[in-house]
Design an enzyme around this catalytic site. Structure first.
Site, short mmCIF file in Angstrom:
data_model
loop_
_atom_site.label_atom_id
_atom_site.label_comp_id
_atom_site.label_asym_id
_atom_site.label_seq_id
_atom_site.Cartn_x
_atom_site.Cartn_y
_atom_site.Cartn_z
N LYS A 267 -1.79 -1.49 -3.64
CA LYS A 267 -2.74 -0.38 -3.66
C LYS A 267 -1.94 0.88 -3.89
CE LYS A 267 -6.04 2.23 -0.83
NZ LYS A 267 -6.69 2.38 0.50
N TYR B 254 0.85 -1.19 0.00
CA TYR B 254 0.00 0.00 0.00
C TYR B 254 0.89 1.24 0.00
CZ TYR B 254 -3.62 3.24 1.89
OH TYR B 254 -4.48 4.29 2.12
#
EC number: 4.3.3.7
Length: 294
Positions: free
Chosen positions: A161, A133
């Site tokens: 992400k 992320y």
């Protein structure tokens, strides 16, 4: 693995600051009914930074129990100390999550070498798939595509992400990481374009309040129906902007409360409830998106 519309779920709380599990169950049911493809429990939007480790793991585990196999749950396992991230990961090992989402260590600003060592160590502590992320606007460290590419060779690191909003990274990540590596947008405002460029899904803040429309937009974009995706997405642009009038998750938690989905909008310090000056803005954009405000 999971494609499409994934909600970065808020963590509802009682007025005394404890987790409101009754409202959490209601939210899980709401997203199942609305067709959301998956839930991220206790990520940034779920106030992970203010939930102690035992409580963090408990909320993730309870979310999985409420989901009862009807919707996949991804557990947040980010921390800025590698040992803490590993401990948190192990605490969720038997929870039933389908994957874990680990934000880059924040505040201490690790180098690319440090990021690789951190994520490799966390991945080695579990057999559960790991999603990287990258959100430099919150962490003060930007994990470049080249670093992601090196980590993509770790067997249970399955995706990233990417929340910079830099659409040029989609093609670069795909080129470096291959077709099987999962690319998730973490920026609602550019999510449609991200998917049309080859992304696999969106881990979304706005999905908390417009799940049906957001799911439809994602489905259209994944089917490469650019015109339909734009038609669905255009009325939501005001929502995307207004949900960041103050730091996430302040506005979205207030909005979910105004929808009547949670008992109150309590948020843990140092975050405070939405400033009154923004109430009108959020109500207006919610009404424009055909959201019932109570």
């Amino acid at each position: 693995m999971i494609n499409g519309s994934i909600v970065a779920l808020i963590t509802p709380m009682n007025s005394d600051g404890t987790v409101d599990y009754a409202s959490l169950e209601r939210l899980v049911e709401f997203h199942i009914e609305q067709g959301t493809d998956a839930i991220v429990a206790v990520g940034t939007t779920g106030e992970s930074a203010t939930l102690p480790m035992t409580e963090h793991a408990a909320v993730v585990c309870q979310t999985v129990k409420f989901a009862s196999g009807r919707i996949p749950v991804i557990g947040g396992n980010g921390a800025n100390a590698t040992a803490e991230a590993i401990e948190l990961t192990k605490s969720m090992q038997k929870s039933g999550v389908v994957a874990m989402l680990g934000v880059t260590p924040y505040y201490n600003k690790p180098t690319p070498k440090g990021l690789i060592a951190h994520y490799t160590a966390v991945a080695a502590s579990t057999d559960i798939p790991q999603i990287l992320y990258n959100v430099p606007g919150r962490t003060a460290v930007d994990m470049k595509p080249e670093t992601v590419a090196e980590l993509s060779s770790v067997s249970n690191i399955i995706g990233v992400k990417e929340a910079t909003g830099d659409l040029s990274r989609v093609a670069r990540l795909r080129e470096l990481c291959g077709e099987d590596f999962l690319l998730y947008s973490g920026d609602d405002a550019t999510a449609r374009e991200f998917l049309l460029l080859g992304g696999n899904g969106v881990i979304s803040v706005a999905n908390n309040i417009v799940p049906h429309a957001f799911k439809a937009m994602c489905d259209a974009a994944l089917a490469k129906n650019a015109q339909l995706a734009e038609t669905i997405d255009q009325p939501l642009t005001g929502i995307y902007r207004s949900l960041f009038c103050e730091a996430n998750p302040i506005p979205v938690k207030w909005a979910v409360h105004r929808m009547g989905l949670i008992a109150n909008g309590h948020i843990r310090l140092p975050l405070t409830e939405l400033s009154e000056q923004f109430h009108g803005l959020l109500i207006e954009t919610m009404k424009q998106a055909h959201i019932e405000v109570k």
